[in-house]
Motif scaffolding. Structure first.
Motif, mmCIF file in Angstrom:
data_model
loop_
_atom_site.group_PDB
_atom_site.id
_atom_site.type_symbol
_atom_site.label_atom_id
_atom_site.label_comp_id
_atom_site.label_asym_id
_atom_site.label_seq_id
_atom_site.Cartn_x
_atom_site.Cartn_y
_atom_site.Cartn_z
ATOM 1 N N GLU A 374 -0.966 -0.753 -0.628
ATOM 2 C CA GLU A 374 -1.970 -0.517 -1.674
ATOM 3 C C GLU A 374 -1.524 0.579 -2.631
ATOM 4 O OE1 GLU A 374 -5.490 0.311 0.490
ATOM 5 O OE2 GLU A 374 -5.813 -1.776 1.109
ATOM 6 N N GLU A 375 -0.908 1.631 -2.109
ATOM 7 C CA GLU A 375 -0.400 2.688 -2.985
ATOM 8 C C GLU A 375 0.722 2.154 -3.869
ATOM 9 O OE1 GLU A 375 0.678 6.294 -1.051
ATOM 10 O OE2 GLU A 375 -1.254 6.532 -0.042
ATOM 11 N N ALA A 376 1.600 1.319 -3.303
ATOM 12 C CA ALA A 376 2.677 0.721 -4.100
ATOM 13 C C ALA A 376 2.097 -0.161 -5.197
ATOM 14 C CB ALA A 376 3.609 -0.094 -3.201
ATOM 15 N N LEU A 377 1.040 -0.914 -4.883
ATOM 16 C CA LEU A 377 0.402 -1.774 -5.885
ATOM 17 C C LEU A 377 -0.227 -0.944 -6.997
ATOM 18 C CD1 LEU A 377 -0.486 -4.576 -6.814
ATOM 19 C CD2 LEU A 377 -2.501 -4.353 -5.342
ATOM 20 N N ALA A 378 -0.843 0.200 -6.645
ATOM 21 C CA ALA A 378 -1.448 1.064 -7.656
ATOM 22 C C ALA A 378 -0.386 1.600 -8.617
ATOM 23 C CB ALA A 378 -2.192 2.215 -6.980
ATOM 24 N N VAL A 379 0.771 1.993 -8.082
ATOM 25 C CA VAL A 379 1.860 2.471 -8.940
ATOM 26 C C VAL A 379 2.383 1.327 -9.813
ATOM 27 C CG1 VAL A 379 4.157 3.500 -8.973
ATOM 28 C CG2 VAL A 379 2.488 4.245 -7.269
ATOM 29 N N LYS A 380 2.510 0.150 -9.224
ATOM 30 C CA LYS A 380 2.972 -1.018 -9.986
ATOM 31 C C LYS A 380 2.029 -1.313 -11.143
ATOM 32 C CE LYS A 380 3.640 -6.012 -9.435
ATOM 33 N NZ LYS A 380 3.617 -7.139 -8.483
ATOM 34 N N ASN A 381 0.729 -1.273 -10.886
ATOM 35 C CA ASN A 381 -0.246 -1.532 -11.952
ATOM 36 C C ASN A 381 -0.169 -0.473 -13.046
ATOM 37 O OD1 ASN A 381 -1.206 -3.842 -10.721
ATOM 38 N ND2 ASN A 381 -2.825 -2.775 -9.623
ATOM 39 N N GLN A 382 0.126 0.777 -12.661
ATOM 40 C CA GLN A 382 0.273 1.840 -13.661
ATOM 41 C C GLN A 382 1.449 1.538 -14.591
ATOM 42 O OE1 GLN A 382 0.616 5.722 -11.887
ATOM 43 N NE2 GLN A 382 0.933 6.769 -13.848
#
Length: 557
Positions: A374-382
């Motif tokens: 989930e943290e990786a996905l949040a960075v990806k979305n950023q």
């Protein structure tokens, strides 16, 4: 190998010694690590260089500044000894001193084997030995004596709780049988209730009942379940739990214990995690424990410390596209930091997933994997949000008579997402350059394909075929039905809203207006062709209901 190390540095040391040290060296390190474990004070801190030297005899230079809490070091050293001994697989008859198995310790101190395993988690150091061709956990006599000396009160309490008289055992059996007959409760719940009434540990009660059921299968209080659940039943349990059914209710419905329900839930949860594709770009710094804090730090500010200047959105963009220009662009340093962080989080999740056994998955392990993903996905979305305006810019340059701008933006967004997954930040290139190439390459392929499809298959009346069913009538019948529909629709347009009325008038050429295609209407109204089709269908449905109410015949609707 254990997955519950608290300190990545000791886990990395374990992996390194397994790969590079000889069997003799590992045997020596086992004794050194256990001696060190006995000396560590949980309230103090220790440099990793010191711990590494005491275990291996070599000093670690790269991590000399790393300081580890004594409590965590003791915990991980116990795991270190167990894991390293598994790689040695020393035959029990070659051990330097007497070795006791879990069962032998259980009999010596008159406690259950679960109590012995609980002692292991609390500091009893075990090693793996080869016994009759199989690896089994055993305890050196000196290790056991040291633990008993340091935990005398705890050992005495466990021994006292396990010493039940025959009368007490009969009382436990009698109470459990009566409670199981009048209550729909699990064995664990009944054990807890009896433990409170008799001032005993729940584990003692549970083991007493389990032993009785094993020795008296014909009179068992909690007979074994009918057999393993099939995959469909497990999937049902998982769906019910996700929709709000508690584990207690599921245990009663399926005749299982609550712990077995949680095992099933974790198994399916782990299986779904492993089925999810996980791609990342590896970098050597990911394996350096000292780099972790730097990689996971907050995004650095621009060199001048000022917030990026806001860019005014081009005219004519819909509000949701114009809002993209409120997201600041990333500097080269910020971009590299976010890509490194995203891939590092994915790499850590990959390591945990690689060691994950769905049948033995723990909730804490699954929570950690999901947190990392989930943290990786949040960075990806950023990263994606900061580059969406790039898609708009490139799509505007490719708009033509046969290319819808919004469809190009949608297609370009998919190319951008794929580019984020495939970009290797370590090469030092700017992501915008790589993403622009990926988006334009995709347009160079999809736009000619779409034009060819239109030139090859479009008849000029494609909208009629897309929105109306093929009723197989001849041209004269179609014209008659169309005229009838036009007359009927003209009388009901006032009951539609403005946009529905505008679309119906243009689609049917009412009131002398020119008939327009879905795409022409979409450009005029600033919406996609598909959205025009949806509004037209909604208007047709309204007209159909009005026609039913007024007993009118609208065969085309």
């Amino acid at each position: 190998m254990s997955q519950s190390y608290r300190l990545p540095a000791l886990r990395q040391l374990m992996d390194q010694q397994t790969r590079t040290s000889t069997r003799e060296r590992r045997l020596e390190q086992l004794d050194r690590a256990e001696r060190l474990l006995a000396e560590l004070d949980p309230e103090k801190e220790y440099p990793f260089e010191y711990l590494c030297y005491r275990i291996t005899g070599y000093r670690a230079d790269s991590t000399s500044l790393l300081v580890l809490p004594g409590r965590d070091a003791r915990h991980d050293l116990r795991l270190y000894v167990e894991d390293l001994s598994r790689t040695v697989a020393l035959p029990i008859e070659e051990a330097p001193e007497p070795v006791l198995t879990v069962e032998e310790v259980s009999r010596r101190y008159q406690v259950s084997t679960r109590t012995v395993n609980r002692w292991r988690r609390q500091g009893l150091v075990g090693r793996h030995f080869r016994v009759d061709g199989r690896l089994k956990v055993g305890f050196l006599e000196s290790s056991l004596a040291r633990f008993v000396s340091e935990h005398r009160e705890q050992v005495d309490r466990g021994t006292r709780f396990s010493q039940l008289s025959e009368a007490e055992r009969e009382g436990i059996i009698r109470r459990a049988r009566r409670m199981a007959a009048v209550r729909q409760a699990s064995a664990a719940e009944i054990a807890r209730r009896i433990a409170r009434k008799m001032s005993r540990s729940p584990e003692t009660i549970r083991m007493t009942l389990k032993t009785y059921d094993r020795d008296h299968p014909d009179r068992a209080i909690f007979p074994p379940s009918t057999g393993p659940l099939d995959e469909e039943a497990k999937a049902q349990i998982y769906r019910k739990y996700r929709t709000g059914t508690s584990a207690e209710v599921l245990a009663k419905q399926y005749g299982r214990t609550r712990s077995s329900i949680y095992r099933i839930l974790n198994e399916l949860r782990a299986t779904r995690l492993l089925e999810t594709k996980l791609e990342y770009m590896y970098h050597p710094s990911f394996d350096d424990p000292a780099s972790s804090a730097e990689i996971l730090a907050e995004t650095p500010l621009p060199p001048d410390g000022r917030a990026p200047r806001k860019v005014k959105a081009p005219k004519g963009l819909p509000p949701y596209l114009a809002s993209l220009y409120e997201v600041p662009l990333l500097t080269r340093e910020q971009e590299a930091h976010l890509f490194r962080k995203m891939n590092f989080l994915k790499y850590k999740a990959h390591l945990l997933r690689d060691r994950l056994d769905p049948t033995k998955a723990k909730t804490s392990e699954l929570d950690e994997i999901e947190r990392l993903q989930e943290e990786a996905l949040a960075v990806k979305n950023q990263i994606i949000r900061a580059n969406l305006r790039l898609v708009v810019s490139i799509a505007k340059r490719h708009v033509g008579p046969s290319n819808n701008f919004f469809e190009l933006v949608s297609d370009g967004n998919m190319s951008l997402i794929r580019a984020v997954e495939k970009f290797d930040y370590a090469r030092g290139n700017k992501f915008s350059t790589y993403a622009s190439w990926a988006i334009m390459k995709n347009f160079a392929r999809t736009i000619p394909e779409e034009n060819y499809r239109r030139d090859r298959f479009v008849t000029g009346h494609e909208e009629m075929f897309e929105s109306a069913a093929d009723s197989r009538i001849d041209e004269h019948e179609y014209e008659t039905a169309h005229r009838r529909n036009v007359e009927a629709v003209q009388g009901m347009l006032g009951r539609l809203d403005d946009r529905e009325r505008r679309i119906m008038i243009s689609r049917y050429g009412l009131d002398g207006s020119r008939e327009m295609t879905l795409e022409q209407l979409g450009k005029e109204l600033g919406i996609t062709k598909e959205r025009v089709r949806q509004i037209e269908s909604r208007a047709q449905e309204k007209l159909r209901r009005i026609a039913v109410e007024e007993r009118m015949d609208l065969p085309m609707f």
